[in-house]
Every structure is written in C-alpha cells, then in structure tokens.
Design a protein around this motif. Structure first.
Motif, PDB file in Angstrom:
ATOM      1  N   UNK A 115       0.889  -1.018  -0.079  1.00  0.00           N
ATOM      2  CA  UNK A 115       0.024  -0.016  -0.172  1.00  0.00           C
ATOM      3  C   UNK A 115       0.849   1.421   0.143  1.00  0.00           C
ATOM      4  N   UNK A 116       1.626   1.434   0.955  1.00  0.00           N
ATOM      5  CA  UNK A 116       2.699   2.620   1.137  1.00  0.00           C
ATOM      6  C   UNK A 116       3.667   2.750  -0.125  1.00  0.00           C
ATOM      7  N   UNK A 117       4.229   1.715  -0.407  1.00  0.00           N
ATOM      8  CA  UNK A 117       5.288   1.707  -1.694  1.00  0.00           C
ATOM      9  C   UNK A 117       4.476   1.923  -2.854  1.00  0.00           C
ATOM     10  N   UNK A 118       3.406   1.249  -3.273  1.00  0.00           N
ATOM     11  CA  UNK A 118       2.908   1.271  -4.486  1.00  0.00           C
ATOM     12  C   UNK A 118       2.004   2.544  -4.815  1.00  0.00           C
ATOM     13  N   UNK A 119       1.347   2.969  -4.054  1.00  0.00           N
ATOM     14  CA  UNK A 119       0.022   3.450  -3.971  1.00  0.00           C
ATOM     15  C   UNK A 119       0.169   5.071  -3.773  1.00  0.00           C
ATOM     16  N   UNK A 120       1.455   5.292  -3.232  1.00  0.00           N
ATOM     17  CA  UNK A 120       1.880   6.785  -3.181  1.00  0.00           C
ATOM     18  C   UNK A 120       2.114   7.213  -4.707  1.00  0.00           C
ATOM     19  N   UNK A 121       2.537   6.218  -5.560  1.00  0.00           N
ATOM     20  CA  UNK A 121       2.822   6.524  -7.175  1.00  0.00           C
ATOM     21  C   UNK A 121       1.583   6.500  -7.835  1.00  0.00           C
ATOM     22  N   UNK A 122       0.834   5.289  -7.516  1.00  0.00           N
ATOM     23  CA  UNK A 122      -0.266   5.211  -8.688  1.00  0.00           C
ATOM     24  C   UNK A 122      -1.576   5.821  -8.351  1.00  0.00           C
ATOM     25  N   UNK A 123      -1.626   6.634  -7.261  1.00  0.00           N
ATOM     26  CA  UNK A 123      -2.759   7.573  -7.019  1.00  0.00           C
ATOM     27  C   UNK A 123      -3.780   6.897  -6.215  1.00  0.00           C
ATOM     28  N   UNK A 124      -4.757   7.842  -5.747  1.00  0.00           N
ATOM     29  CA  UNK A 124      -5.911   7.422  -5.028  1.00  0.00           C
ATOM     30  C   UNK A 124      -7.130   6.486  -5.734  1.00  0.00           C
ATOM     31  N   UNK A 125      -7.142   6.716  -6.708  1.00  0.00           N
ATOM     32  CA  UNK A 125      -8.468   5.976  -7.376  1.00  0.00           C
ATOM     33  C   UNK A 125      -8.261   4.578  -7.411  1.00  0.00           C
ATOM     34  N   UNK A 126      -7.015   3.867  -7.769  1.00  0.00           N
ATOM     35  CA  UNK A 126      -6.723   2.521  -7.527  1.00  0.00           C
ATOM     36  C   UNK A 126      -6.898   1.970  -6.212  1.00  0.00           C
ATOM     37  N   UNK A 127      -6.378   2.682  -5.157  1.00  0.00           N
ATOM     38  CA  UNK A 127      -6.342   2.524  -3.991  1.00  0.00           C
ATOM     39  C   UNK A 127      -7.814   2.324  -3.392  1.00  0.00           C
ATOM     40  N   UNK A 128      -8.761   3.437  -3.788  1.00  0.00           N
ATOM     41  CA  UNK A 128     -10.127   3.478  -3.405  1.00  0.00           C
ATOM     42  C   UNK A 128     -10.871   1.804  -4.184  1.00  0.00           C
ATOM     43  N   UNK A 129     -10.549   1.851  -5.245  1.00  0.00           N
ATOM     44  CA  UNK A 129     -11.132   0.579  -5.951  1.00  0.00           C
ATOM     45  C   UNK A 129     -10.751  -0.538  -5.412  1.00  0.00           C
ATOM     46  N   UNK A 130      -9.401  -0.598  -4.992  1.00  0.00           N
ATOM     47  CA  UNK A 130      -9.063  -1.775  -3.970  1.00  0.00           C
ATOM     48  C   UNK A 130      -9.781  -2.087  -2.824  1.00  0.00           C
ATOM     49  N   UNK A 131     -10.047  -1.171  -2.219  1.00  0.00           N
ATOM     50  CA  UNK A 131     -10.695  -1.226  -0.895  1.00  0.00           C
ATOM     51  C   UNK A 131     -12.280  -1.511  -1.305  1.00  0.00           C
ATOM     52  N   UNK A 132     -13.072  -1.197  -2.335  1.00  0.00           N
ATOM     53  CA  UNK A 132     -14.291  -1.212  -3.103  1.00  0.00           C
ATOM     54  C   UNK A 132     -14.416  -2.703  -3.450  1.00  0.00           C
ATOM     55  N   UNK A 133     -13.300  -3.251  -4.055  1.00  0.00           N
ATOM     56  CA  UNK A 133     -13.326  -4.798  -4.265  1.00  0.00           C
ATOM     57  C   UNK A 133     -13.503  -5.604  -3.049  1.00  0.00           C
ATOM     58  N   UNK A 134     -12.608  -5.218  -2.050  1.00  0.00           N
ATOM     59  CA  UNK A 134     -12.414  -6.000  -0.923  1.00  0.00           C
ATOM     60  C   UNK A 134     -13.793  -5.967  -0.294  1.00  0.00           C
ATOM     61  N   UNK A 135     -14.391  -4.895  -0.058  1.00  0.00           N
ATOM     62  CA  UNK A 135     -15.805  -4.783   0.509  1.00  0.00           C
ATOM     63  C   UNK A 135     -16.634  -5.447  -0.086  1.00  0.00           C
ATOM     64  N   UNK A 136     -16.951  -5.303  -1.352  1.00  0.00           N
ATOM     65  CA  UNK A 136     -17.887  -6.105  -2.207  1.00  0.00           C
ATOM     66  C   UNK A 136     -17.747  -7.610  -1.833  1.00  0.00           C
ATOM     67  N   UNK A 137     -16.462  -7.897  -1.893  1.00  0.00           N
ATOM     68  CA  UNK A 137     -16.374  -9.492  -1.534  1.00  0.00           C
ATOM     69  C   UNK A 137     -16.603 -10.015  -0.147  1.00  0.00           C
ATOM     70  N   UNK A 138     -16.501  -8.924   0.835  1.00  0.00           N
ATOM     71  CA  UNK A 138     -16.715  -9.286   2.096  1.00  0.00           C
ATOM     72  C   UNK A 138     -18.378  -9.261   2.285  1.00  0.00           C
ATOM     73  N   UNK A 139     -19.233  -8.459   1.510  1.00  0.00           N
ATOM     74  CA  UNK A 139     -20.569  -8.434   1.567  1.00  0.00           C
ATOM     75  C   UNK A 139     -20.960  -9.738   0.930  1.00  0.00           C
ATOM     76  N   UNK A 140     -20.524 -10.239  -0.099  1.00  0.00           N
ATOM     77  CA  UNK A 140     -20.763 -11.328  -0.723  1.00  0.00           C
ATOM     78  C   UNK A 140     -20.356 -12.763  -0.125  1.00  0.00           C
ATOM     79  N   UNK A 141     -19.795 -12.498   1.060  1.00  0.00           N
ATOM     80  CA  UNK A 141     -19.233 -13.712   1.929  1.00  0.00           C
ATOM     81  C   UNK A 141     -17.889 -14.392   1.310  1.00  0.00           C
TER      82      UNK A 141
END
Length: 906
Positions: free
Chosen positions: A707-733
């Motif tokens: 997280x700290x190493x890559x996403x300082x370079x790649x920006x906030x949008x991919x980071x948010x989408x990474x979190x979004x994916x994880x939360x969606x998979x949490x809600x799907x079980x």
C-alpha cells in the motif's frame, strides 16, 4: 464613566460570543474603549481553527464597537489595531479595515504596510472589497501615493499561480476583481494618478503574460490575437480571464485621458508601444485609430516595421491603415505604400507568394483610395488571389466558431458528382494559403464523410479509387463507414477490410515532406485509430456483425496494428491511468480488438463458455503470449489492456488466465511498473467477479502489502477501488472478517482508508447483505475497543442512510459512535431518521440528539442537521424528556442557532 472593574464584572457574566455580540451592540459610549483595552478584550482574539477538513472562523464581537468609535477615538483605535496579535481570522481583519475607513485618512495611512500584509492572508471573505473602499477614501483625501501602493498590492496577480486551479489574485473571484477596479477608477481624479494607475495595470498584465507564454527578450510573442481578437471586445469564450479585465481597463482609462489631447495621446502611445509584448502595441494602435488628431503619429506608426513584424498586431495596424491613410498627404501615402509593398513578412525566397498575399491584403484595405499606378498593381494581384473577406483580420473567424470547418463547394453539388469526379476534386484540392488551421480541408472532409455514409455501397465497391495521400480524406471515408454501421446499414465488409488493411500500413511522413503541400495531412495515426474503432463496431453491431468468412482478414488487420510499434515513437510518459492512454491510441484499440476477436469467435462458433480454450483461436493466444514479455512489449498501456480485459481472458481460456496471472499482476516482480499498470487497470475498469477472485486473491494480499510503496505513485483511485473490491467480496461472503486480507488491510491502512471502508460498505447496504454488514461492524467495534481508537466509525451515518438496519441496533450504534468519536458524518441524515424513529424510540432519539448538540457536530463548518432538527425538537418537546430538550434549546441558542428559541415561545 465605565472602569476596568466594570469590564471585569461583564466578563464574569458573559460566557459566549453571542452574548458578547449583544453587549457590543448595546454600548455606544467611547468611554468604554480604554477599560476594555486595558482588560485585554481586543488583544486576545480567536484565530482560525482547522480540524481536518473543517475550517472554523470565529466571529469577533469587539470589532463592531471599534468601528463605531473609530471616528471619535481615532488615535486610540489605531493603537489598538497596531497591537492586535498576528491573526488569520478574516472577521478581525475586516473589522480593522472598516475602523480605518471610519477614521481620518491622515491617521489611518500609518498602517499601510500592515494592510498590505493583511491582503496576503489566506482566508478572506470581504477584505478585498473593504480595502478597495479604503483606497477610494485615500484618493478622495489627496493620498494618491498611499492609494496606489494599496492598488499595486490588492490588484496583483500571481504569475506563478495564473492559469492554475488555485486562485491567482486576492479577490474571491474574477467578478469581484473587476468590481474593485470599477469602484476605484471613478475616484481617481488627477490625470497623473490615472497615468500611474494605467502603468500599474500594464505591469501586472505583462508579468502574467510572460509567465504564461514563456516570452523572453528575444522572442516577444503573446498570441494575443487568439485570446483577444479585438481590443475593444472582451473574449467571448473566456470572459473570466484576468487578462481581459486588465486590458479592458487599460484601454478604457487610456482612451479617457487621451481623448482630444495630442500630448497625452503621445505619452500614452509611447508608454504602451515601448513594451515588448504585442498586446501593448495593439492597445496603442487602437487608441490612435480611435483618436486620430495628429497625422504625424499616424504616419510614423504606419512606417514602423515593429508593427508589421508580429502577426498578433496585424488587426490594429490594418485598422489604422484603413482609417488613417486618407488623412496623409500624397508624399506620405507613397512612402506608406512603398513600405508595405516591399515589407517581407518572411525572409526566405520560398515565401515570396506568402509575402505577396499579405501585401495584397493590406492594399485591399485602401484600394478605393489608390491612385492609378497603384490601382493597376492591386488589380493584378486581385486576379491572382480573388476577393478577400475581412482583410483587416490576418485570420478571420466568425464569433466563437474560430476554427469551424468551412466549405468552398455546396454539399448538394458535391453529392451529385460521380466517384471519379469526387476523387479528382480531392486529389487536386489545395488549401487556401491564408488559412491557419485548415478549416476548408476540415469542411471538405466532413462533406466526404456524409456522402460516404449515404452512398456506402457505391464507395465500398470502388475503394481502390480512394487510396489517397491526404490522410484526413481517408479518415473521412473510414468515419463515413462507421456512421453507416452505427445507423444499422448492412455494409459489404470484404472491400472495406481490404481498404483498412491498406490504411494501417501507411507511414507518417516527416514534417519536411508534409510542408511541401499546405493542407496535405500525412499523419496517419488518428486514421489508424479510426480503423480499429470501425473494427470494434464490426464485433459489436447486431446488423453489421462480421461473418466467419472474414476471420482471416479481420485478424490480419488486428495483428498488424498490435505490432505497429511505430505508433509508440517517443518516451511513454509516466501516467497513473495507462488504460486511458490505451483507449486513445491506435495500438491500444487494436489490442482491445484482439480480445473482442476472441469473444466474437465464441459467439459465431457457438462455443460453450465452459469449454472455451486457446485451441479455438490459437492466433489470439500466440499474440497474447508474445506481448506478455517486456522485451517485446515495452508499452505499459498495452499491459493495462491485459488488466482491463482479464476477466474476459479468463472466459476465453481459464487455464491461460490462471497460469499467467502471476506474470501479469505480481507487484514483487522486476517488471513492477508494467504489472502495476495492469493491476490498476483491472481495479479501475473491471467489476469484481467471484471466479476471478478465486484465482488472484493472492494478488489482493500482494497489493495490500505494498500500500505505502505502490499507491503513493499510482494515485488514490486505484487504492479506493482496491478497497471497494474487498468490501464487495466481504458482503458477498467471499472474504471473512478474520481472513488474512482483512487483517492485512487494517495492518497497513491509515485512517482515511478505514473511513472509506465504513462509508463504502454503508453505501452498498441493502436488505440482502445487512446481516453480513452488521457482523463486520461488530468486528470493527471489537478491534477499535482493543486499541481504544474509534475514529474510523464516524462514517456510520451512511449505514443509517441505507434505511435497512434494525432500528434499535442502529440507534445503539449511533449513540456509541457519538460517545466515542464525538461526531458522525451525514449527521443531517441521522437526524432525519430520528424524526421517523422518535414516536417508537423517544429515549434513544433524545439521547442521540443530545449527543449531537453537546458535541456541536459540524460538517464542512456547518450544522447540517439544523433543518431536520426543527421538525424533531417539537416532537421531543411532547416526549417525557421535555426538560432536557429545553436545556438543549438554550444551548443551541448559545451556538447562535436562535431560531430554536421560537419553539419555546410557541
């Protein structure tokens, strides 16, 4: 007579700003000033407070009293203002300026430097307008030098910030900037002061233009003819540009003081024209044209080669020539004619026609006043160049349609031509020499596109005729076929694909080769892009879908395009969103077409998706294998296409996707820049699919590890989408609360990410997943309790807003959040829900509302919940908690929310 002891008694009685405000509104005697000052009332003001994203700007009640007594106790008020500690609070600074306005100018000028310092402060509401009013007072009281010093500061435009999103001037917006000048100018009475004010504005304008255009002493170009077509008209396209405001006032003031005054006109003309940027010479020439009272200045200006050297000055020189030529004597007229007909706009011999054409334009302006020998020369040129429309413009555009395509042939006439005649017209087309942007070439291209769409069958059968050198015309033909496909026409793909195959093999010519024929467009990159857009339509259009017999032809075009590395000439810029780059480049779209090719074969071959594999389309996977190698594929945007289409590559061949997922996505590899481009594209442009998660869930762990190493370079949008994916998979079980992914997410995340987890999950809540969400919430509360840090829970308002949670459980959590975090986001939605829940849950409703009031819950600096609270408070007044509600109403009044007192009266 009030004393210091009286002030001490007042301080004991007053406990809020609202009460202080009441006090200062009621006292009017200047006798209070000394004891108030001695007791420190003026010297301990509250400063601006920034808490996260919330900015709190306290009021300053003593300010009103200072203003009221400033005219009576000017010296003491000035002393008090001098001794106020350094502050960013705009309410304090504005009150001080108002007090300075109220006192005599001879006294207030002692604080000029301090006022200039105040203007620099970050937080401003009306300070600029108030300083403008102070400037007006100084001009009225013969304090012009002090007024101009403040003008220089107040009207300054930062060259470094100009053109950026950050405001470059002190006023709140460009409208207010103009209004301040409008306030000041009528109050400048002395001509000498007006001249100094004009110079001040010119200096500001010069600095921002030089910064914006990188102009220097050797190359004074400002392109002002583009952004300011006429001196007396603001730019209709960008009327919010400070440059326009400054030019308006420079011209207006210069015109005012030089009208019917040859000496002042000469002074102003010299001041403006001696500056190196063309815009100032343009203003000078226009002023002279509007106020022709001295032929000597007209003659010297028309014979000054500086004014013909720059294209930007053409219009104003032409106007002066048109309006001033007839006022000159015969000898001077001949001198001007000899000057303009011998002037070389470009020095080289190859530009002889160019120079001759421009001279003809100038002669056109005065042709009615030419004598016989000059008239004869003009008529010879007219036979060669025909009549010119609006010669006073070097490049004439109409209104806001500055580069609108124009037609030199009627579309109906063009439509009636047979294909041979259309081709002849295209190959013999020469763009007029006076055109700057190829408007007529664009117009002809658009007509050709429309005709191809209308006569698509005829054109498709005769495409050999249209293997043209001009890429723009070829692009128009491709666009015409795309329009036909879009309209559902049943086109013959065979000759069109053959033509496309020829197009993609064309090579861009160099700029030297291109310059031999004006209007000959030889950049084929955009045309190739159009070809692959057309191919994409062939895969997706219901009426014009490719037939299986076209498989080899289609693949040949795609394969060539993917391997056309010439399209990648030049370094690939470091871009956070490489997929966006891909869909705007011919190779990127060609690579997408390769994936669509496989999906098309699944459809036309009727392949069972469960049995799909590379044996059905070996050519596709040979290409995919080849380009999944950085020794061959060095463009990150192509790797981004792999990532974007990974779920569909899995559909095409499950085994290939599994075997290559590590190569494609591993962030620990030596080709991390490429795999990161693929991973980000997958996150940002693909939906989270369960079957894809099963094969790359290790990659989610890998991404969370970095997280700290890559996403300082790649920006906030991919980071948010990474979190979004994880939360969606949490809600799907698919992901449990105790999984390594969740453990790593919270181990490596900061508060901003944790807040996003709670808010995003709240936005996804519905009746199908709320139980899973409640379980996750209990998990997070447990973890927060362990570390005694609950800030991430502040986003629970989104859960309340979902409207699907059990009411009692939800209210308990809101109470918990407010007790631990002392705030809750979406507070207005929480209070709105309380209105509905109050009849059934009065105790919990009162408790929640009390916590909101006691904690002074603010969002963006406002009590967003005050509106729904007006409906809630009367309901609580009828509940068993009436006494507590009355206490809350009084507390709301102390916050300045006095409208709630009305509820008590009612």
């Amino acid at each position: 007579m009030p004393s210091r002891d009286d002030v001490k008694k007042v301080k004991q009685l007053i406990h809020s700003n609202v009460e202080w405000q009441f006090f200062f509104e009621k006292i009017s005697s200047p006798d209070w000033l000394e004891p108030l000052y001695e007791e420190g009332i003026f010297t301990k003001p509250e400063n601006v407070k920034k808490e996260g994203d919330i900015l709190r700007i306290p009021s300053w009640p003593p300010g009103k009293y200072l203003i009221n007594v400033a005219s009576i106790k000017s010296g003491k008020v000035l002393e008090i203002i001098k001794n106020i500690p350094e502050t960013e609070n705009p309410n304090i600074l504005e009150a001080c300026v108002d007090a300075l306005i109220a006192m005599p100018a001879d006294i207030s000028i002692g604080l000029i430097k301090k006022i200039q310092h105040w203007i620099d402060k970050e937080y401003q509401y009306n300070l600029s307008q108030k300083v403008g009013a102070l400037i007006v007072k100084y001009f009225h009281n013969n304090k012009a030098e002090e007024a101009l010093l403040l003008c220089k500061k107040l009207l300054y435009i930062s060259p470094e910030k100009y053109g950026e999103s950050k405001r470059s001037f002190y006023a709140r917006n460009i409208w207010e900037y103009n209004e301040i000048i409008k306030l000041i100018v009528p109050n400048i009475v002395m001509v000498e002061s007006k001249k100094k004010f004009i110079i001040l504005l010119c200096n500001h304008l010069e600095k921002i233009i030089i910064q914006k255009t990188n102009a220097n002493d050797d190359q004074c170009i400002d392109n002002s003819s583009i952004w300011r077509r006429n001196i007396n008209e603001s730019n209709l396209i960008a009327d919010d540009d400070p440059k326009d405001i400054l030019i308006n006032w420079i011209y207006s003031l210069s015109s005012e003081i030089s009208k019917n005054n040859d000496n002042l006109l000469g002074e102003i003309f010299l001041e403006l024209s001696k500056r190196k940027l063309p815009i100032f010479s343009r203003i000078a020439l226009y002023l002279l044209t509007e106020n022709i009272t001295t032929t000597k200045l007209v003659a010297s200006s028309l014979l000054d080669e500086r004014f013909l050297r720059f294209d930007d000055i053409w219009h104003e020189y032409a106007l002066l020539l048109k309006n001033g030529f007839t006022l000159l004597d015969a000898v001077t007229q001949d001198a001007v004619l000899n000057f303009i007909t011998s002037f070389n706009f470009k020095a080289s011999e190859e530009h002889a026609d160019f120079n001759e054409y421009r001279r003809f334009k100038l002669l056109t302006l005065i042709n009615e006043n030419l004598k016989s020998d000059w008239k004869e020369k003009f008529n010879e040129l007219k036979k060669k160049y025909n009549t010119i429309e609006r010669p006073e413009y070097l490049y004439y555009f109409s209104g806001v349609q500055e580069i609108k395509p124009i037609n030199h042939i009627d579309i109906n006439e063009f439509q009636e031509k047979n294909l041979q005649d259309i081709k002849l017209h295209l190959v013999s087309w020469v763009q007029p020499v006076e055109e700057r942007y190829g408007e007529s070439t664009d117009g002809l291209s658009l007509m050709l596109q429309k005709i191809v769409t209308l006569r698509f069958n005829e054109f498709s059968e005769n495409l050999e005729l249209f293997k043209l050198e001009n890429a723009k015309f070829v692009g128009a033909i491709i666009h015409g076929f795309s329009e036909a496909v879009g309209e559902g026409k049943n086109i013959n793909w065979i000759p069109i694909l053959k033509y496309c195959s020829w197009v993609v093999r064309q090579i861009n010519l160099t700029s030297e080769m291109n310059s031999r024929n004006i209007g000959m467009y030889t950049n084929w990159s955009s045309v190739k892009y159009d070809v692959y857009s057309l191919i994409k339509n062939g895969f997706t259009s219901n009426n014009c879908l490719f037939s299986l017999e076209l498989r080899e032809s289609v693949w040949g075009i795609i394969e060539y395009g993917v391997s056309d590395y010439a399209q990648d000439i030049g370094d690939e810029r470091e871009d956070k969103d490489y997929y966006f780059v891909a869909i705007n480049r011919a190779r990127g779209v060609a690579f997408e077409c390769a994936v669509r090719y496989g999906l098309w074969l699944i459809q036309v071959l009727e392949i069972d998706s469960r049995k799909a594999n590379r044996s059905f389309y070996p050519e596709l996977f040979t290409l995919l294998d080849q380009h999944l190698d950085v020794q061959i594929e060095k463009s990150k945007y192509i790797w981004a296409v792999y990532g974007r289409w990974f779920p569909w590559l899995f559909l095409l061949d499950n085994a290939w996707a599994k075997d290559n997922s590590a190569t494609l996505f591993s962030l620990d590899s030596q080709i991390k820049a490429y795999t990161l481009a693929a991973w980000n594209a997958y996150l940002m442009y693909s939906q989270p699919y369960d079957n894809i998660f099963d094969i790359i869930q290790w990659q989610y762990l890998d991404a969370l590890n970095q997280l700290n190493e890559s996403y300082d370079q790649s920006g906030e949008k991919p980071l948010n989408r990474l979190i979004d994916h994880i939360i969606i998979f949490v809600l799907r079980g698919k992901i449990e609360s105790n999984s390594p992914i969740i453990d790593l997410l919270y181990k490596n995340s900061n508060l901003k990410i944790r807040l996003h987890v709670i808010s995003f999950m709240g936005r996804l809540l519905n009746k199908d997943v709320f139980e899973t969400a409640m379980s996750f919430w209990d998990f997070r509360v447990h973890e927060c309790n362990k570390v005694k840090s609950w800030d991430e829970l502040a986003e629970f308002g989104w859960w309340v807003n979902a409207g699907c949670l059990p009411a009692e459980w939800m209210l308990q959590q809101v109470i918990f959040v407010l007790e631990k975090v002392h705030t809750i986001f979406l507070s207005h939605r929480v209070v709105e829900s309380l209105v509905n829940l109050c009849p059934d849950y009065p105790k919990e409703t009162f408790e929640v509302f009390k916590l909101i009031v006691d904690n002074k819950v603010l969002e963006h600096g406002f009590y967003l919940w005050r509106s729904p609270a007006k409906s809630l408070v009367p309901m609580l007044m009828d509940s068993p908690y009436r006494e507590g509600v009355i206490a809350l109403i009084h507390k709301l009044g102390s916050y300045g929310l006095v409208e709630f007192w009305q509820i008590l009266k009612e």
